[in-house]
Design a protein around this motif. Structure first.
Motif, PDB file in Angstrom:
ATOM      1  N   LYS A  26       2.599   9.818   1.861  1.00  0.00           N
ATOM      2  CA  LYS A  26       2.650  10.072   0.427  1.00  0.00           C
ATOM      3  C   LYS A  26       1.255  10.404  -0.091  1.00  0.00           C
ATOM      4  O   LYS A  26       0.248   9.880   0.398  1.00  0.00           O
ATOM      5  CB  LYS A  26       3.215   8.846  -0.308  1.00  0.00           C
ATOM      6  CG  LYS A  26       4.672   8.542   0.021  1.00  0.00           C
ATOM      7  CD  LYS A  26       5.608   9.625  -0.496  1.00  0.00           C
ATOM      8  CE  LYS A  26       7.063   9.285  -0.196  1.00  0.00           C
ATOM      9  NZ  LYS A  26       7.992  10.313  -0.706  1.00  0.00           N
ATOM     10  N   ARG A  85      -2.206   1.876  -6.540  1.00  0.00           N
ATOM     11  CA  ARG A  85      -1.832   0.570  -6.020  1.00  0.00           C
ATOM     12  C   ARG A  85      -0.752  -0.048  -6.894  1.00  0.00           C
ATOM     13  O   ARG A  85      -0.713   0.169  -8.102  1.00  0.00           O
ATOM     14  CB  ARG A  85      -3.051  -0.353  -5.972  1.00  0.00           C
ATOM     15  CG  ARG A  85      -4.125   0.099  -4.988  1.00  0.00           C
ATOM     16  CD  ARG A  85      -5.133  -0.998  -4.789  1.00  0.00           C
ATOM     17  NE  ARG A  85      -4.512  -2.175  -4.203  1.00  0.00           N
ATOM     18  CZ  ARG A  85      -5.148  -3.312  -3.984  1.00  0.00           C
ATOM     19  NH1 ARG A  85      -6.419  -3.429  -4.311  1.00  0.00           N
ATOM     20  NH2 ARG A  85      -4.520  -4.351  -3.451  1.00  0.00           N
ATOM     21  N   GLU A 130      11.039   1.193  -2.568  1.00  0.00           N
ATOM     22  CA  GLU A 130      10.785   2.147  -3.645  1.00  0.00           C
ATOM     23  C   GLU A 130      10.994   1.476  -4.990  1.00  0.00           C
ATOM     24  O   GLU A 130      11.952   0.720  -5.183  1.00  0.00           O
ATOM     25  CB  GLU A 130      11.717   3.356  -3.520  1.00  0.00           C
ATOM     26  CG  GLU A 130      11.454   4.447  -4.548  1.00  0.00           C
ATOM     27  CD  GLU A 130      12.315   5.674  -4.318  1.00  0.00           C
ATOM     28  OE1 GLU A 130      12.709   6.325  -5.303  1.00  0.00           O
ATOM     29  OE2 GLU A 130      12.604   5.975  -3.137  1.00  0.00           O
ATOM     30  N   ARG A 164       0.851  -1.190   0.000  1.00  0.00           N
ATOM     31  CA  ARG A 164       0.000   0.000   0.000  1.00  0.00           C
ATOM     32  C   ARG A 164       0.891   1.246   0.000  1.00  0.00           C
ATOM     33  O   ARG A 164       2.036   1.193   0.460  1.00  0.00           O
ATOM     34  CB  ARG A 164      -0.888   0.003   1.236  1.00  0.00           C
ATOM     35  CG  ARG A 164      -0.085  -0.045   2.535  1.00  0.00           C
ATOM     36  CD  ARG A 164      -0.953  -0.295   3.743  1.00  0.00           C
ATOM     37  NE  ARG A 164      -0.160  -0.342   4.973  1.00  0.00           N
ATOM     38  CZ  ARG A 164       0.475  -1.419   5.396  1.00  0.00           C
ATOM     39  NH1 ARG A 164       0.398  -2.558   4.705  1.00  0.00           N
ATOM     40  NH2 ARG A 164       1.171  -1.390   6.517  1.00  0.00           N
ATOM     41  N   PRO A 165       0.372   2.368  -0.482  1.00  0.00           N
ATOM     42  CA  PRO A 165       1.157   3.607  -0.435  1.00  0.00           C
ATOM     43  C   PRO A 165       1.400   4.040   1.002  1.00  0.00           C
ATOM     44  O   PRO A 165       0.547   3.840   1.877  1.00  0.00           O
ATOM     45  CB  PRO A 165       0.279   4.614  -1.182  1.00  0.00           C
ATOM     46  CG  PRO A 165      -0.658   3.787  -1.995  1.00  0.00           C
ATOM     47  CD  PRO A 165      -0.891   2.539  -1.196  1.00  0.00           C
ATOM     48  N   TYR A 205       6.222   2.280  -1.537  1.00  0.00           N
ATOM     49  CA  TYR A 205       5.155   1.454  -0.977  1.00  0.00           C
ATOM     50  C   TYR A 205       5.654   0.846   0.323  1.00  0.00           C
ATOM     51  O   TYR A 205       6.868   0.804   0.597  1.00  0.00           O
ATOM     52  CB  TYR A 205       4.747   0.346  -1.946  1.00  0.00           C
ATOM     53  CG  TYR A 205       4.115   0.840  -3.223  1.00  0.00           C
ATOM     54  CD1 TYR A 205       2.746   1.044  -3.308  1.00  0.00           C
ATOM     55  CD2 TYR A 205       4.894   1.105  -4.341  1.00  0.00           C
ATOM     56  CE1 TYR A 205       2.156   1.509  -4.470  1.00  0.00           C
ATOM     57  CE2 TYR A 205       4.320   1.575  -5.513  1.00  0.00           C
ATOM     58  CZ  TYR A 205       2.959   1.770  -5.573  1.00  0.00           C
ATOM     59  OH  TYR A 205       2.382   2.230  -6.727  1.00  0.00           O
ATOM     60  N   HIS A 247       0.276   9.964  -3.383  1.00  0.00           N
ATOM     61  CA  HIS A 247      -0.242   9.110  -4.449  1.00  0.00           C
ATOM     62  C   HIS A 247      -1.020   7.939  -3.858  1.00  0.00           C
ATOM     63  O   HIS A 247      -0.708   7.432  -2.770  1.00  0.00           O
ATOM     64  CB  HIS A 247       0.911   8.600  -5.332  1.00  0.00           C
ATOM     65  CG  HIS A 247       1.771   7.567  -4.667  1.00  0.00           C
ATOM     66  ND1 HIS A 247       1.485   6.225  -4.727  1.00  0.00           N
ATOM     67  CD2 HIS A 247       2.910   7.668  -3.931  1.00  0.00           C
ATOM     68  CE1 HIS A 247       2.395   5.549  -4.071  1.00  0.00           C
ATOM     69  NE2 HIS A 247       3.280   6.390  -3.577  1.00  0.00           N
ATOM     70  N   THR A 297       8.022   5.760  -7.026  1.00  0.00           N
ATOM     71  CA  THR A 297       6.904   5.572  -6.107  1.00  0.00           C
ATOM     72  C   THR A 297       7.305   4.643  -4.970  1.00  0.00           C
ATOM     73  O   THR A 297       8.001   3.648  -5.173  1.00  0.00           O
ATOM     74  CB  THR A 297       5.684   4.994  -6.838  1.00  0.00           C
ATOM     75  OG1 THR A 297       6.058   3.766  -7.483  1.00  0.00           O
ATOM     76  CG2 THR A 297       5.182   5.971  -7.883  1.00  0.00           C
TER      77      THR A 297
END
Length: 267
Positions: free
Chosen positions: A131, A136, A183, A126-127, A190, A133, A188
């Motif tokens: 963050k 998924r 990362e 999950r983010p 997670y 954003h 992005t």
């Protein structure tokens, strides 16, 4: 193996030796390493290609990688366990002689671990809360680029619990599990529970209790059962003790944190 696959091997060999390494094989002896228990016809065809297409004067077919690992560590007796990308093998060696009845091969390896880890990451990641954003994570198990990304993450965070009781305790109480943050190449980030990366635990589990439902894992017993099978191939108790006291592990999957200590404690 079909002839088209052998033609591909010829192209790969020509590209790697002539264009990359810039060497010729016409006047050089060659050592070839193949998977354990490879069909004899495949070995003969492979040797024929090198003799006829590349002019290799002589070829030595090397013993299994587990045997080589023992020799590399200066031991002539012991058990060699090797798990590569696609194949896991084990062999017993006594006084420098390979025990043919102890040689086992299973089509299970690090690639199965990587794909299963990737699926677990897709389901549980999950983010981070800090963050913005909300996308998924969606990595495709059929894409080699995505498998390469998952393999790098798995190499960094994969682990094996210290013992079975510790594993059961963590499984029963997931609230105390540590969160891992990673990362992707696109930047992005997670986060997920650390238990997602305990897939390597499958090596210590029997097929009936493993997370894997693939045919390759269902046919492979735990690493402890494999070692017991190797030691049972010798009749003398002194030889059995020598094998158990000299267990050598090699391959990418055994580099997971805690693998060696777990195996040593259970042995």
């Amino acid at each position: 193996i079909h002839n088209t696959q052998f033609r591909t091997k010829q192209q790969t060999h020509r590209e790697s030796t002539y264009n990359r390494v810039h060497t010729e094989t016409e006047n050089k002896e060659l050592i070839l390493h193949e998977a354990p228990l490879n069909p004899q016809t495949h070995t003969e065809r492979l040797v024929q290609v090198h003799f006829e297409s590349f002019g290799t004067p002589s070829i030595l077919m090397s013993p299994p990688s587990g045997y080589l690992s023992l020799l590399y560590n200066g031991r002539t007796s012991g058990v060699g366990f090797d798990s590569g990308a696609e194949i896991t093998s084990i062999v017993g060696v006594f006084d420098g002689l390979l025990l043919p009845s102890s040689l086992k091969r299973y089509d299970f390896g690090g690639r199965d671990i990587t794909v299963t880890t990737l699926i677990q990451m897709n389901q549980n990641s999950r983010p981070p809360s800090d963050k913005e954003h909300i996308v998924r994570m969606r990595l495709d198990p059929t894409s080699w680029q995505h498998r390469y990304i998952a393999d790098g993450i798995k190499t960094k965070y994969a682990y094996v619990n210290n013992d079975k009781s510790n594993n059961k305790a963590k499984t029963g109480n997931t609230k105390k599990s540590t969160t891992v943050r990673f990362e992707l190449p696109d930047g992005t980030s997670y986060e997920t529970e650390r238990q997602v990366f305990d897939i390597t635990e499958a090596y210590f589990e029997d097929s009936s209790s493993s997370k894997f439902t693939t045919r390759s894992k269902c046919e492979m017993p735990s690493v402890l059962n494999l070692i017991n099978q190797v030691t049972s191939s010798v009749s003398q108790s002194t030889a059995c003790d020598v094998l158990l006291n000299n267990v050598c592990i090699s391959g990418g999957s055994v580099q997971a944190n805690g693998f060696a200590s777990r195996l040593e404690s259970e042995l």
